[in-house]
Motif scaffolding. Structure first.
Motif, mmCIF file in Angstrom:
data_model
loop_
_atom_site.group_PDB
_atom_site.id
_atom_site.type_symbol
_atom_site.label_atom_id
_atom_site.label_comp_id
_atom_site.label_asym_id
_atom_site.label_seq_id
_atom_site.Cartn_x
_atom_site.Cartn_y
_atom_site.Cartn_z
ATOM 1 N N ALA A 172 -9.034 2.475 0.151
ATOM 2 C CA ALA A 172 -9.839 3.057 1.475
ATOM 3 C C ALA A 172 -9.334 4.222 2.222
ATOM 4 C CB ALA A 172 -9.587 1.872 2.424
ATOM 5 N N SER A 224 -12.463 3.821 10.498
ATOM 6 C CA SER A 224 -11.997 2.593 11.221
ATOM 7 C C SER A 224 -10.907 2.027 10.621
ATOM 8 C CB SER A 224 -13.157 1.647 11.232
ATOM 9 O OG SER A 224 -14.150 2.056 11.773
ATOM 10 N N THR A 225 -10.740 1.931 9.150
ATOM 11 C CA THR A 225 -9.372 1.550 8.589
ATOM 12 C C THR A 225 -8.406 2.183 9.248
ATOM 13 O OG1 THR A 225 -10.729 0.882 6.603
ATOM 14 C CG2 THR A 225 -8.019 1.122 6.473
ATOM 15 N N TYR A 264 -7.876 -2.326 -0.784
ATOM 16 C CA TYR A 264 -8.340 -3.645 -0.737
ATOM 17 C C TYR A 264 -8.803 -4.185 -2.219
ATOM 18 C CZ TYR A 264 -9.147 -2.429 4.172
ATOM 19 O OH TYR A 264 -9.001 -2.190 5.567
ATOM 20 N N GLY A 269 -11.573 8.878 2.228
ATOM 21 C CA GLY A 269 -10.284 8.232 2.318
ATOM 22 C C GLY A 269 -8.880 9.361 2.328
ATOM 23 N N ARG A 280 -7.309 1.217 12.862
ATOM 24 C CA ARG A 280 -6.569 -0.043 12.847
ATOM 25 C C ARG A 280 -5.311 -0.233 12.303
ATOM 26 N NH1 ARG A 280 -10.028 -4.694 13.456
ATOM 27 N NH2 ARG A 280 -9.096 -5.760 11.768
ATOM 28 N N LEU A 281 -5.006 0.788 11.613
ATOM 29 C CA LEU A 281 -3.633 0.894 10.975
ATOM 30 C C LEU A 281 -2.694 1.154 12.035
ATOM 31 C CD1 LEU A 281 -4.161 2.355 7.508
ATOM 32 C CD2 LEU A 281 -3.133 0.265 7.807
ATOM 33 N N GLU A 309 -4.295 -3.726 10.730
ATOM 34 C CA GLU A 309 -4.334 -3.553 9.379
ATOM 35 C C GLU A 309 -2.907 -3.177 8.968
ATOM 36 O OE1 GLU A 309 -6.700 -4.226 7.040
ATOM 37 O OE2 GLU A 309 -8.733 -4.105 8.174
ATOM 38 N N GLY A 352 -13.215 5.971 6.030
ATOM 39 C CA GLY A 352 -11.971 5.245 6.297
ATOM 40 C C GLY A 352 -11.527 5.355 7.591
ATOM 41 N N LYS A 402 -4.252 2.697 1.790
ATOM 42 C CA LYS A 402 -4.471 1.481 2.165
ATOM 43 C C LYS A 402 -5.568 0.876 1.006
ATOM 44 C CE LYS A 402 -5.359 -2.521 4.226
ATOM 45 N NZ LYS A 402 -4.280 -3.649 4.196
#
Length: 346
Positions: free
Chosen positions: A20, A45-46, A11, A217, A49-50, A55, A43, A9
């Motif tokens: 991330a 929360s990312t 950004y 990450g 959310r994936l 995300e 990383g 991921k």
């Protein structure tokens, strides 16, 4: 149940692409409580959310319950998300609705009929232990009660997966333990797969079956909680394990003994599983011709079994101390020599 293959991921920023997550591989089995631990900015929360596609991954494959999430149409993704519940650090409740109203909300969105909604809400209130608080508003609830509402709401549509994003970080220790006990109970009764995102090793120790350590990450270490606690490999994992195994006062006591008894041998024993319940020290007293003083110790329970440490000062002839250490190791107990005045270990 959840399988991530080479998930990435990125950004875009003014300074260019920011990665991330880089090459995440995870395989979370059905019914597991799986912890993902890391410091702020790792990383976490990312990643969570994936999993429910809040995300979208830049690259890689994400499969939940046999469905490749990134390839689903909007309608099918909406249906797939019903199988994924989520609870949050700050509860995210609707402040204008009562406990019943908050729990009912996802059922209303799903088009569930009123009579069925009412029945389901009462079931959930009982599951999370909020009987008698049905008509209270969030402002009238404690932090633990708010999180119980959040859990009930997340369970409303009978999900197969429950995602927990720092779900206990805003709670005091006693309330945290109560919420963790509730999650374990839900896992056992409903067979839910639970993914815990956290920076607290206490959470991992108390309820998780497996854990992955996320740093910058990347997954840097992964395994059964008991194995990771006993033999952490990476420096960051050792830091996390110390959160629940290191006692500052005990460490100071060991340092004092080092200075007071420079000729003694100090060893730290690590017990795991069955060995944690064996009277190894008692047998050591009875069978070995050495003097033994217990400096400090603790034992913890994990979902995979018990894990403990015990620090001993052993005094005696060099060959007798060596025999004592050999005896301990032969009992399946890990031994770390902290002070070896006789240089027993090369």
């Amino acid at each position: 149940m959840i399988k991530l293959n080479n998930i990435k991921k990125s950004y875009h920023s003014k300074k260019g692409a920011v990665e991330a997550l880089s090459g995440i591989d995870l395989d979370i089995k059905q019914g597991e409580i799986f912890g993902i631990i890391g410091y702020s900015g790792a990383g976490k929360s990312t990643l969570i959310r994936l999993i429910n596609m809040l995300e979208t991954p830049t690259a890689g494959s994400l499969i939940v319950d046999g469905k490749e999430m990134s390839s689903l149409s909007k309608n099918k993704l909406r249906e797939a998300r019903k199988d994924i519940g989520m609870i949050f650090q700050h509860f995210n409740l609707l402040w204008s609705r009562t406990v019943k109203g908050n729990i009912s909300f996802p059922l209303e969105v799903a088009g569930v009929k009123k009579a069925e909604r009412k029945k389901r809400v009462q079931e959930l209130i009982k599951i999370v232990g909020l009987e008698g608080r049905e008509n209270a508003y969030p402002s009238q609830l404690s932090g633990g009660q708010k999180q119980r509402v959040g859990i009930a709401r997340a369970l409303a549509n009978n999900p197969k997966v429950l995602l927990c994003d720092e779900a206990t970080s805003a709670l005091d220790p006693k309330t945290t333990n109560a919420i963790l006990d509730l999650l374990v109970d839900i896992n056992k009764k409903l067979g839910l797969t639970i993914v815990m995102i956290t920076h607290e090793m206490h959470v991992v120790k108390k309820i998780c079956h497996k854990v992955a350590v996320l740093d910058k990450g990347q997954i840097v270490e992964e395994g059964n909680v008991l194995d990771v606690f006993q033999q952490p490999k990476m420096a960051i994992t050792k830091e996390f394990v110390k959160q629940v195994t290191q006692n500052d006062e005990a460490e100071e006591a060991v340092d004092f003994v080092k200075q007071a008894h420079p000729s003694g041998t100090i060893v730290k024993l690590s017990f795991k599983g069955d060995s944690a319940n064996r009277p190894v020290v008692n047998e050591l007293f009875q069978q070995q011709l050495v003097e033994i003083n217990i400096l400090e110790g603790n034992i913890s329970q994990t979902q995979n079994g018990a894990f403990g440490t015990l620090t001993l000062l052993i005094d005696g002839a060099t060959h007798e101390v060596k025999r004592a250490i050999d005896f301990i190791e032969n009992q399946g107990v890990g031994v770390e020599v902290i002070q070896d005045a006789a240089q027993l270990i090369s």
